[in-house]
Design a protein around this motif. Sequence first.
Motif, PDB file in Angstrom:
ATOM      1  N   ALA A   1      24.077 -28.076 -36.579  1.00 46.07           N
ATOM      2  CA  ALA A   1      25.132 -27.091 -36.819  1.00 46.07           C
ATOM      3  C   ALA A   1      25.795 -26.627 -35.523  1.00 46.07           C
ATOM      4  CB  ALA A   1      24.571 -25.895 -37.579  1.00 46.07           C
ATOM      5  N   THR A   2      25.100 -26.826 -34.388  1.00 46.29           N
ATOM      6  CA  THR A   2      25.672 -26.412 -33.097  1.00 46.29           C
ATOM      7  C   THR A   2      26.563 -27.494 -32.486  1.00 46.29           C
ATOM      8  OG1 THR A   2      23.784 -27.291 -31.834  1.00 46.29           O
ATOM      9  CG2 THR A   2      23.619 -25.027 -32.657  1.00 46.29           C
ATOM     10  N   LEU A   3      26.654 -28.650 -33.131  1.00 50.16           N
ATOM     11  CA  LEU A   3      27.438 -29.762 -32.593  1.00 50.16           C
ATOM     12  C   LEU A   3      28.780 -29.865 -33.301  1.00 50.16           C
ATOM     13  CD1 LEU A   3      24.607 -32.471 -32.532  1.00 50.16           C
ATOM     14  CD2 LEU A   3      25.336 -31.000 -30.636  1.00 50.16           C
ATOM     15  N   ASP A   4      29.822 -30.224 -32.544  1.00 49.71           N
ATOM     16  CA  ASP A   4      31.120 -30.430 -33.182  1.00 49.71           C
ATOM     17  C   ASP A   4      31.246 -31.877 -33.657  1.00 49.71           C
ATOM     18  OD1 ASP A   4      31.883 -32.064 -31.004  1.00 49.71           O
ATOM     19  OD2 ASP A   4      32.869 -30.410 -29.961  1.00 49.71           O
ATOM     20  N   ARG A   5      32.363 -32.188 -34.296  1.00 49.24           N
ATOM     21  CA  ARG A   5      32.578 -33.496 -34.900  1.00 49.24           C
ATOM     22  C   ARG A   5      32.426 -34.634 -33.890  1.00 49.24           C
ATOM     23  NH1 ARG A   5      35.025 -35.674 -39.339  1.00 49.24           N
ATOM     24  NH2 ARG A   5      35.965 -37.726 -39.061  1.00 49.24           N
ATOM     25  N   ASP A   6      33.081 -34.488 -32.723  1.00 50.80           N
ATOM     26  CA  ASP A   6      33.043 -35.555 -31.718  1.00 50.80           C
ATOM     27  C   ASP A   6      31.633 -35.768 -31.180  1.00 50.80           C
ATOM     28  OD1 ASP A   6      35.718 -36.060 -31.972  1.00 50.80           O
ATOM     29  OD2 ASP A   6      36.326 -34.841 -30.255  1.00 50.80           O
TER      30      ASP A   6
END
Length: 447
Positions: A119-124
């Motif tokens: 959840a702490t990571l973005d799409r890229d």
Amino acid sequence: MKKEKFTFHGGVHPRGKKELSKNQAIRLYQPMGDLLYPLAQHIGAPAVPCVEKGEHVLAGQKIAEAGGFVSAPIYASVSGTITGIADHLTITGAVVQAIELQNDHEYKSVEYPEAVDPATLDRDEILNRIGEAGVVGMGGAGFPTKVKLMPKEPEKIEYILVNGAECEPYLTSDYRLMLERPMEIINGLKIVLQLFPHAKGCICIEDNKMDCVRLMEKLTADEPQIEVKTLVAKYPQGGERFLIMAVTGKQINASQLPADAGCIVNNVETMTAIYEAVVHQKPVIHRIVTITGDAINNPCNLDVPCGTMMDELIEVAGGLNCEPQKIVSGGPMMGFSLFDTHIPTTKTSNCILCKKKDTVTAVHQMPCVNCGRCMSVCPEKLIPARLARFAEHHDARNFEKWFGMECVECGCCTFICPSKRLLAQSIKSMRQSILAERRRQNAKGGK
């Protein structure tokens, strides 16, 4: 209230033979012999070596970079010394370059970073971790997963389908994975749903695996974005087009991708690989392989380091109880007959099937009796007998006119034919000939 079961047109019901290995829990196996890593073990450009002869590597260390956008890196699955990069045969008989690794039997690994909350990571960040880990479709196709998760219009994706059908006879690797590591599959699906927040996740399982259905329903009861879909057990239910048709009612043809129907389809083992890649930054260096058949002494399911030789795995399964007439990599319907078992497992190797008798080549083909059974079971609603006749006469024009290129080579027509005609084999040969001619014409046009 009776629960709805999903299915598609046509299909057949071959004897499952799954009882040989379905009750055998997954065992981790550490190879004793040397390993081999083909650079072309996925759809797209082959990987490019980034190690040299004499170099010592650890398990989890990258040994080949992705060779382009549609490609995937490859990692060592045990520690040892690179002894060469040379041409080797694959399960299809093709000659490809492969990295040779001498096993040092110490099984030392690189150190992986601490686990992260997706959840702490973005799409890229998610996509880059999946691509860097070398995740590909592990149900057999081998399409690089990062590319699959980057459709042109992501906002139009409505369904993320997790393929747990495992419709091929004999195979039980996906079944055992769903029973033993269900949360890894579910968490992998939740990661993909982060990329497509408007999509619904569907875990699709055939009704001959109701223990898996009940387990997945229990574990996803509080997940409003995830549903478990029960499928009618029928081959080739696990085919991408037919899974989409069964669950969503949408149809795609040979020129389309699942994304054109608003769907993304991933095998259950691919979902576990996504989870490992994103949360733990672990590359794909293992996969589960079923070793089975009536010629195997102790059928089993093994968690195998990629690159392990198939003949070594046969010995781990107790060896052969006779001289098999046929050994197949994959299932009996769409697998490849092996000419040699000293062939490496890859990211897409899911089964080694050893059969006492070769029931296909032993049959005597008779003339077509125009019964129409092949047409009744064809999931693409084609007329296989007619297409096979065009193929036998090298009539490419009529073959294409009657939609021969839409064939998915599932083998249902050959299976059901009372005259024992090798319909699927004839159609497959014709399709390959037409595709080869198209490539030649495109090459000429590019000059």
